[in-house]
Design an enzyme around this catalytic site. Structure first.
Site, mmCIF file in Angstrom:
data_model
loop_
_atom_site.group_PDB
_atom_site.id
_atom_site.type_symbol
_atom_site.label_atom_id
_atom_site.label_comp_id
_atom_site.label_asym_id
_atom_site.label_seq_id
_atom_site.Cartn_x
_atom_site.Cartn_y
_atom_site.Cartn_z
ATOM 1 N N ASP A 41 30.424 11.797 112.244
ATOM 2 C CA ASP A 41 29.295 12.067 113.145
ATOM 3 C C ASP A 41 29.470 13.490 113.656
ATOM 4 O O ASP A 41 30.558 14.065 113.552
ATOM 5 C CB ASP A 41 29.301 11.058 114.311
ATOM 6 C CG ASP A 41 27.923 10.848 114.944
ATOM 7 O OD1 ASP A 41 27.359 9.753 114.814
ATOM 8 O OD2 ASP A 41 27.410 11.797 115.573
ATOM 9 N N ASP A 68 29.096 17.530 109.996
ATOM 10 C CA ASP A 68 27.640 17.704 109.963
ATOM 11 C C ASP A 68 27.191 17.370 108.543
ATOM 12 O O ASP A 68 27.527 18.086 107.595
ATOM 13 C CB ASP A 68 27.290 19.153 110.323
ATOM 14 C CG ASP A 68 25.794 19.429 110.246
ATOM 15 O OD1 ASP A 68 25.029 18.542 109.831
ATOM 16 O OD2 ASP A 68 25.393 20.560 110.598
ATOM 17 N N VAL A 69 26.417 16.294 108.382
ATOM 18 C CA VAL A 69 26.050 15.865 107.026
ATOM 19 C C VAL A 69 25.150 16.861 106.313
ATOM 20 O O VAL A 69 25.009 16.810 105.083
ATOM 21 C CB VAL A 69 25.369 14.472 107.017
ATOM 22 C CG1 VAL A 69 26.336 13.381 107.421
ATOM 23 C CG2 VAL A 69 24.099 14.466 107.868
ATOM 24 N N TYR A 161 10.196 13.168 109.628
ATOM 25 C CA TYR A 161 11.018 11.949 109.518
ATOM 26 C C TYR A 161 10.455 11.049 108.413
ATOM 27 O O TYR A 161 11.211 10.534 107.577
ATOM 28 C CB TYR A 161 11.016 11.238 110.872
ATOM 29 C CG TYR A 161 11.843 9.978 110.949
ATOM 30 C CD1 TYR A 161 13.221 10.030 111.170
ATOM 31 C CD2 TYR A 161 11.257 8.717 110.835
ATOM 32 C CE1 TYR A 161 13.976 8.872 111.267
ATOM 33 C CE2 TYR A 161 11.996 7.559 110.930
ATOM 34 C CZ TYR A 161 13.360 7.638 111.147
ATOM 35 O OH TYR A 161 14.111 6.477 111.234
ATOM 36 N N LYS A 165 12.391 10.016 104.990
ATOM 37 C CA LYS A 165 12.681 8.616 104.638
ATOM 38 C C LYS A 165 12.036 8.236 103.309
ATOM 39 O O LYS A 165 12.588 7.419 102.555
ATOM 40 C CB LYS A 165 12.213 7.683 105.759
ATOM 41 C CG LYS A 165 13.057 7.801 107.037
ATOM 42 C CD LYS A 165 14.511 7.444 106.806
ATOM 43 C CE LYS A 165 15.330 7.452 108.098
ATOM 44 N NZ LYS A 165 16.757 7.151 107.878
HETATM 45 N N1 LIG Z 1 16.381 2.946 115.910
HETATM 46 C C1 LIG Z 1 15.341 2.682 115.143
HETATM 47 O O1 LIG Z 1 14.289 2.210 115.631
HETATM 48 C C2 LIG Z 1 15.397 2.875 113.662
HETATM 49 C C3 LIG Z 1 14.368 2.350 112.871
HETATM 50 C C4 LIG Z 1 14.402 2.534 111.496
HETATM 51 C C5 LIG Z 1 15.463 3.231 110.937
HETATM 52 N N2 LIG Z 1 16.450 3.746 111.709
HETATM 53 C C6 LIG Z 1 17.520 4.501 111.063
HETATM 54 O O2 LIG Z 1 18.782 4.017 111.470
HETATM 55 C C7 LIG Z 1 19.746 5.059 111.297
HETATM 56 C C8 LIG Z 1 20.627 5.144 112.535
HETATM 57 O O3 LIG Z 1 19.825 5.547 113.647
HETATM 58 P P1 LIG Z 1 20.046 4.992 115.118
HETATM 59 O O4 LIG Z 1 18.782 4.376 115.528
HETATM 60 O O5 LIG Z 1 21.328 4.237 115.223
HETATM 61 O O6 LIG Z 1 20.142 6.389 115.921
HETATM 62 P P2 LIG Z 1 21.342 7.024 116.729
HETATM 63 O O7 LIG Z 1 20.812 8.312 117.258
HETATM 64 O O8 LIG Z 1 21.909 6.044 117.702
HETATM 65 O O9 LIG Z 1 22.424 7.311 115.595
HETATM 66 C C9 LIG Z 1 22.330 8.408 114.711
HETATM 67 C C10 LIG Z 1 23.691 9.103 114.690
HETATM 68 O O10 LIG Z 1 23.616 10.180 113.738
HETATM 69 C C11 LIG Z 1 24.368 11.254 114.296
HETATM 70 N N3 LIG Z 1 23.945 12.519 113.688
HETATM 71 C C12 LIG Z 1 22.839 13.248 113.993
HETATM 72 N N4 LIG Z 1 22.836 14.369 113.277
HETATM 73 C C13 LIG Z 1 23.938 14.345 112.501
HETATM 74 C C14 LIG Z 1 24.477 15.244 111.547
HETATM 75 N N5 LIG Z 1 23.883 16.405 111.261
HETATM 76 N N6 LIG Z 1 25.645 14.905 110.947
HETATM 77 C C15 LIG Z 1 26.265 13.751 111.253
HETATM 78 N N7 LIG Z 1 25.798 12.861 112.139
HETATM 79 C C16 LIG Z 1 24.653 13.174 112.760
HETATM 80 C C17 LIG Z 1 24.063 11.212 115.784
HETATM 81 O O11 LIG Z 1 25.032 11.922 116.541
HETATM 82 C C18 LIG Z 1 24.068 9.720 116.044
HETATM 83 O O12 LIG Z 1 25.342 9.261 116.467
HETATM 84 C C19 LIG Z 1 18.942 6.325 111.002
HETATM 85 O O13 LIG Z 1 18.955 6.587 109.622
HETATM 86 C C20 LIG Z 1 17.547 5.968 111.449
HETATM 87 O O14 LIG Z 1 16.547 6.706 110.782
HETATM 88 C C21 LIG Z 1 16.441 3.575 113.070
#
Ligand SMILES: NC(=O)c1ccc[n+]([C@@H]2O[C@H](COP(=O)([O-])OP(=O)(O)OC[C@H]3O[C@@H](n4cnc5c(N)ncnc54)[C@H](O)[C@@H]3O)[C@@H](O)[C@H]2O)c1
Length: 261
Positions: A41, A68-69, A161, A165
């Site tokens: 992360d 950083d991915v 976004y 996706k």
């Molecule tokens: N929460 C929702 O409603 C939802 C719905 C559909 C899909 N998703 C997907 O679920 C996945 C997780 O999201 P989440 O809801 O847990 O959000 P979140 O923000 O809690 O988690 C995302 C994590 O990615 C990390 N991150 C951001 N940029 C980064 C980078 N450049 N390198 C490495 N890490 C990085 C952030 O620090 C964070 O800890 C994502 O792919 C999101 O698109 C979430």
């Protein structure tokens, strides 16, 4: 559905965005099933200490790397460090993503590019780097992308976004086709409205939006991070040897809705 302790004994999972809400839930689920779990992360290492301690109580190896991915070289170095410490990752979970609210007419080039670099390129860097190592080691594996129902449902205010996706979905299918004969199965879990993480923070700040979301979803409830993790775990079940190139849509029926119906 896959739930058994020990199901993933000997496996090594690597999860990007591992300190986010969904990433944490996936880490717990895979570790409880027996996998060693590597988390990556952008957040500082101190933010990982509670989760690492929790995973260690399960008696499994675990580590955290700040990465950083969007940076291909940094992801490559991360995978190498994990392989040297825990073993070559064979459960790969590209999960990190950001979202910025801006419509297509006003989003800046910088914001557009940042979201594509993290949400799409970041998934590619992790999946490609791990697949290369699995191919070299002639080892089977699983890649489970965390996508979204927004991959094929346009949303106002989050065009980058949605495009990212959609790209993740096609990346998933291309890799599934290319890697099938190496027994590397590639799938996607596509959540709808999750009461955690990216949308959970919006719901927490604006409870009225949460109520609207709950009322709209045909099943009348939001999905939890643990429920997302449950579907990821199922796609890692070693007994499931034929499912590849699929989308596990967990949107409570959102995609079924049409205006006025
Ligand atoms: N929460 C929702 O409603 C939802 C719905 C559909 C899909 N998703 C997907 O679920 C996945 C997780 O999201 P989440 O809801 O847990 O959000 P979140 O923000 O809690 O988690 C995302 C994590 O990615 C990390 N991150 C951001 N940029 C980064 C980078 N450049 N390198 C490495 N890490 C990085 C952030 O620090 C964070 O800890 C994502 O792919 C999101 O698109 C979430």
């Amino acid at each position: 559905m896959a739930t058994s302790a020990g199901m993933l004994d000997g496996r090594v999972a690597i999860i990007s965005g591992g300190l986010g809400d969904i990433g944490r839930a996936i880490a717990r689920a895979l570790a409880q099933a027996g996998a060693r779990v590597a988390l990556g992360d952008v957040r500082p290492s101190a933010d990982a200490s509670d989760l690492l301690a929790e995973l260690r109580t399960l008696g499994r190896g675990t580590r955290y790397d700040r990465v950083d991915v969007a940076d291909a070289d940094a992801v490559e170095a991360w995978i190498g460090a994990v392989a040297g410490d825990l073993g070559v990752p064979d459960l790969i979970i590209p999960n990190a993503a950001i979202v910025a609210l801006a419509d297509a007419r006003t989003i800046t080039a910088a914001s557009w590019s940042e979201q594509l670099r993290i949400d799409l390129d970041g998934c590619f860097h992790l999946a490609q780097g791990c697949a290369k190592r699995l191919l070299a080691a002639k080892t089977s594996g699983r890649i489970v992308f965390i996508g979204s129902w927004a991959a094929d449902r346009p949303h106002r205010h989050i065009p980058a976004y949605c495009v990212a996706k959609a790209g993740v979905r096609m990346l998933m299918k291309c890799l599934a086709l290319e890697l099938a004969d190496a027994d590397i199965l590639v799938n996607e879990v596509a959540p709808g409205y999750v009461d955690a993480g990216l949308s959970g923070r919006i719901f927490a700040a604006e409870p009225a939006k949460r109520a609207v979301a709950e009322a709209v979803v045909p099943v009348r409830r939001l999905i939890t991070a643990d429920e997302v993790a449950h579907h990821v775990l199922a796609l890692c079940d070693p007994c499931d040897r034929h499912r590849t190139g699929t989308v596990t849509l967990v949107d409570g029926g959102l995609s079924l809705l049409t205006p006025g119906n």
